[in-house]
Design an enzyme around this catalytic site. Structure first.
Site, PDB file in Angstrom:
ATOM      1  N   ASP A 186      55.170  63.191   4.093  1.00  0.00           N
ATOM      2  CA  ASP A 186      55.389  63.260   5.312  1.00  0.00           C
ATOM      3  C   ASP A 186      55.086  64.597   5.709  1.00  0.00           C
ATOM      4  O   ASP A 186      55.779  65.664   5.217  1.00  0.00           O
ATOM      5  CB  ASP A 186      57.036  62.897   5.530  1.00  0.00           C
ATOM      6  CG  ASP A 186      57.371  62.895   7.167  1.00  0.00           C
ATOM      7  OD1 ASP A 186      56.493  63.244   7.918  1.00  0.00           O
ATOM      8  OD2 ASP A 186      58.570  62.708   7.526  1.00  0.00           O
ATOM      9  N   LYS A 193      58.147  65.618   1.527  1.00  0.00           N
ATOM     10  CA  LYS A 193      57.653  66.639   2.532  1.00  0.00           C
ATOM     11  C   LYS A 193      56.557  67.394   2.251  1.00  0.00           C
ATOM     12  O   LYS A 193      56.489  67.881   1.125  1.00  0.00           O
ATOM     13  CB  LYS A 193      58.784  67.613   3.079  1.00  0.00           C
ATOM     14  CG  LYS A 193      60.046  66.645   3.803  1.00  0.00           C
ATOM     15  CD  LYS A 193      59.680  66.074   4.936  1.00  0.00           C
ATOM     16  CE  LYS A 193      60.525  65.460   5.723  1.00  0.00           C
ATOM     17  NZ  LYS A 193      60.192  64.593   6.985  1.00  0.00           N
ATOM     18  N   GLY A 223      65.256  58.360   8.637  1.00  0.00           N
ATOM     19  CA  GLY A 223      66.567  58.964   8.527  1.00  0.00           C
ATOM     20  C   GLY A 223      66.578  60.422   9.083  1.00  0.00           C
ATOM     21  O   GLY A 223      65.468  60.973   9.383  1.00  0.00           O
ATOM     22  N   LYS A 265      59.486  60.090  -1.251  1.00  0.00           N
ATOM     23  CA  LYS A 265      58.560  60.437  -0.139  1.00  0.00           C
ATOM     24  C   LYS A 265      58.675  62.065  -0.284  1.00  0.00           C
ATOM     25  O   LYS A 265      59.976  62.689  -0.445  1.00  0.00           O
ATOM     26  CB  LYS A 265      59.217  60.120   1.330  1.00  0.00           C
ATOM     27  CG  LYS A 265      58.984  60.834   2.364  1.00  0.00           C
ATOM     28  CD  LYS A 265      59.187  60.364   3.747  1.00  0.00           C
ATOM     29  CE  LYS A 265      59.988  61.119   4.809  1.00  0.00           C
ATOM     30  NZ  LYS A 265      60.310  60.621   6.112  1.00  0.00           N
ATOM     31  N   LYS A 307      63.190  54.898  13.699  1.00  0.00           N
ATOM     32  CA  LYS A 307      64.188  55.779  13.881  1.00  0.00           C
ATOM     33  C   LYS A 307      64.967  55.421  15.145  1.00  0.00           C
ATOM     34  O   LYS A 307      64.219  55.471  16.229  1.00  0.00           O
ATOM     35  CB  LYS A 307      63.995  57.357  13.790  1.00  0.00           C
ATOM     36  CG  LYS A 307      63.693  57.854  12.683  1.00  0.00           C
ATOM     37  CD  LYS A 307      63.411  59.105  12.521  1.00  0.00           C
ATOM     38  CE  LYS A 307      62.792  59.633  11.169  1.00  0.00           C
ATOM     39  NZ  LYS A 307      62.402  61.215  11.371  1.00  0.00           N
ATOM     40  N   ASP A 351      55.755  58.424  12.803  1.00  0.00           N
ATOM     41  CA  ASP A 351      57.055  58.458  13.049  1.00  0.00           C
ATOM     42  C   ASP A 351      57.186  59.095  14.495  1.00  0.00           C
ATOM     43  O   ASP A 351      57.624  58.416  15.364  1.00  0.00           O
ATOM     44  CB  ASP A 351      57.541  59.626  11.940  1.00  0.00           C
ATOM     45  CG  ASP A 351      59.098  59.962  11.995  1.00  0.00           C
ATOM     46  OD1 ASP A 351      59.707  59.794  13.285  1.00  0.00           O
ATOM     47  OD2 ASP A 351      59.891  60.599  11.114  1.00  0.00           O
ATOM     48  N   SER A 367      63.664  61.010   0.806  1.00  0.00           N
ATOM     49  CA  SER A 367      63.035  61.874   1.354  1.00  0.00           C
ATOM     50  C   SER A 367      63.249  63.206   0.754  1.00  0.00           C
ATOM     51  O   SER A 367      64.525  63.594   0.829  1.00  0.00           O
ATOM     52  CB  SER A 367      63.237  61.845   2.880  1.00  0.00           C
ATOM     53  OG  SER A 367      62.427  63.152   3.453  1.00  0.00           O
ATOM     54  N   GLU A 386      52.677  60.049   6.310  1.00  0.00           N
ATOM     55  CA  GLU A 386      53.526  60.031   7.505  1.00  0.00           C
ATOM     56  C   GLU A 386      53.308  61.296   8.353  1.00  0.00           C
ATOM     57  O   GLU A 386      53.188  62.238   8.096  1.00  0.00           O
ATOM     58  CB  GLU A 386      54.993  60.017   7.177  1.00  0.00           C
ATOM     59  CG  GLU A 386      55.996  59.699   8.352  1.00  0.00           C
ATOM     60  CD  GLU A 386      57.458  59.642   7.629  1.00  0.00           C
ATOM     61  OE1 GLU A 386      57.576  59.477   6.428  1.00  0.00           O
ATOM     62  OE2 GLU A 386      58.317  59.840   8.451  1.00  0.00           O
TER      63      GLU A 386
HETATM   64  O1  OSB Z   1      60.371  63.124   9.485  1.00  0.00           O
HETATM   65  O2  OSB Z   1      61.671  61.767   8.559  1.00  0.00           O
HETATM   66  C1  OSB Z   1      61.525  63.093   8.933  1.00  0.00           C
HETATM   67  C2  OSB Z   1      64.787  64.695   8.678  1.00  0.00           C
HETATM   68  C3  OSB Z   1      64.863  65.638   9.883  1.00  0.00           C
HETATM   69  C4  OSB Z   1      63.848  65.318  10.457  1.00  0.00           C
HETATM   70  C5  OSB Z   1      62.839  64.618  10.355  1.00  0.00           C
HETATM   71  C6  OSB Z   1      62.550  63.935   9.123  1.00  0.00           C
HETATM   72  C7  OSB Z   1      63.561  63.943   8.196  1.00  0.00           C
HETATM   73  C8  OSB Z   1      63.904  63.058   7.078  1.00  0.00           C
HETATM   74  C9  OSB Z   1      65.158  62.955   6.194  1.00  0.00           C
HETATM   75  O3  OSB Z   1      62.578  62.844   6.097  1.00  0.00           O
HETATM   76  C10 OSB Z   1      65.282  61.509   5.850  1.00  0.00           C
HETATM   77  C11 OSB Z   1      66.798  61.369   5.410  1.00  0.00           C
HETATM   78  O4  OSB Z   1      67.665  61.521   6.206  1.00  0.00           O
HETATM   79  O5  OSB Z   1      67.026  61.039   4.363  1.00  0.00           O
HETATM   80 MG    MG Z   2      58.965  61.556   9.298  1.00  0.00          MG
END
Ligand code: OSB
Ligand code: MG
Length: 374
Positions: free
Chosen positions: A188, A163, A290, A161, A262, A238, A135, A213
């Protein structure tokens, strides 16, 4: 089993690189760890709540309070025959799923040690290796992002992925696809869009994404269902999926075609397994999300990802992407083909570096079983 003591600790750990999502930027992680002492064994859990209640309603401060005042005393006051019993023990407390998960997961860690089997085996895992993705947060410039993608692809990760948010979406995707037309790519949004952005979201279709996402509200199924009807691209939920019933509702309403599980968000391993199972029964693929975990939460994510329906690469990546020094040994590493080998030893399979944990601790508090206090 009898829980003799529960220790809460907060650690401050700087991230190797800041991580930015549509809801904000994290540079240092305040980490909340749970340590359980039971009949001579020690087990660990990690509360994945954020520093602020931006991803969900919980924060590490709210989780600390709820664990200390409600959940930990409930756990020490009960005989926990099996970790699956935690849900019932905690049921009086509504919500606060990340706080519950940190404790419940420690009990699973404990039970695996007691039985001398791996946590993955205890959870019903079947995979010996898990596929890994990354991510990648919002960057200061597109050029920095392209460089990061190049690095992660070279490291072997199977899915990228990104953001995204309004202003950091179509422009970025256009550039990424011109450089890498064929990689497995997803985005995401962490709820950065509204249903009025529907025409804009339809534009994402041209980039052949594996999924989009959580584009809309963190607590929504209905508008995601409306959006999914207009998209060929799969929506992955999510934030919206808090438990098995949510997964069922979302699947039946066709609000998504993929689910990110998660373990913290759904309140622990028991509920995570229930979401996994209901998705599997309905032919919906899942993957493990994560929350910028240290090695403890990461080890738990690896064990969960060994379940059969975790067929898509998860956001479970190497320790070194986040931490200069992880608090477990060995640290978590990813192979050149983008896989993590599921440990087979008893328990979580990664030792906690207690000296390092002690050094990084900024606050701690213990809850002991009543009978021990005289
Ligand atoms: O939406 O997946 C998410 C991190 C903090 C809060 C939300 C998200 C995330 C990540 C991190 O995408 C993924 C990772 O820990 O590698
Ligand atoms: Mg997410």
């Amino acid at each position: 089993m009898r829980i003799d003591a529960i220790h809460l600790r907060e650690l401050n750990l700087p991230l190797v690189h800041p991580f930015e999502t549509s809801f904000g930027r994290t540079t240092d992680r305040r980490v909340l760890l749970v340590e359980i002492e039971s009949e001579g064994l020690t087990a660990w859990g990690e509360c994945v709540a954020g520093e602020h209640p931006y991803y969900c309603e919980e924060s590490i401060d709210s989780a600390w309070q709820v664990m200390k005042a409600e959940l930990a005393p409930a756990l020490t006051a009960n005989d926990v025959e099996h970790p699956g019993k935690c849900r019932e023990i905690f049921s009086r407390v509504r919500g606060n799923r990340m706080a519950k998960a940190a404790l419940e997961n420690s009990v699973w860690d404990l039970e695996a040690q007691r039985r001398g089997i791996s946590l993955a085996d205890l959870l019903g895992g079947t995979r010996t290796t898990i596929p890994c993705g990354v991510s990648i947060g919002i960057q200061d410039t597109p050029a920095i992002l392209m460089k990061k993608i190049e690095t992660e692809l070279a490291a072997g990760y199977q899915r990228i992925k990104l953001k995204c948010k309004p202003g950091w979406d179509l422009n970025i995707l256009r550039e990424v696809r011109s450089l890498w037309p064929d990689i497995t790519l997803s985005v995401d949004a962490n709820s950065a869009y509204r249903i009025r952005d529907l025409d804009h979201l339809v534009e994402f279709e041209q980039f052949n994404l594996l999924m989009i996402e959580q584009p809309l509200w963190y607590d929504d199924f209905y508008f995601h269902s409306m959006l999914q009807k207009r998209l060929q691209t799969a929506i992955c939920l999510d934030e919206s999926i808090r438990n098995r019933r949510d997964a069922l509702a979302a699947i039946d309403m066709e609000s998504c075609r993929i689910i990110n599980i998660k373990v913290g968000r759904v309140g622990g391993f028991s509920e995570a397994i229930a979401v996994h199972n209901v998705a599997e029964e309905r032919g919906i693929a899942v993957w493990c999300g994560g929350m910028l975990e240290t090695g403890i939460g990461r080890a738990h994510n690896i064990a969960l990802s060994s379940l059969p329906n975790f067929s898509l690469p998860g956001d479970v990546s190497a320790s070194k992407r986040y931490w200069k020094e992880d608090i477990v040994e060995p640290e978590i590493t990813v192979s050149a083909t983008g896989e993590i080998t599921v440990p087979t030893g008893p328990g979580r399979g990664y030792e906690v570096r207690r000296d390092l944990v002690e050094r990084l601790t900024v606050r701690s508090e213990s809850i002991r079983a009543k009978e021990l206090v005289h």
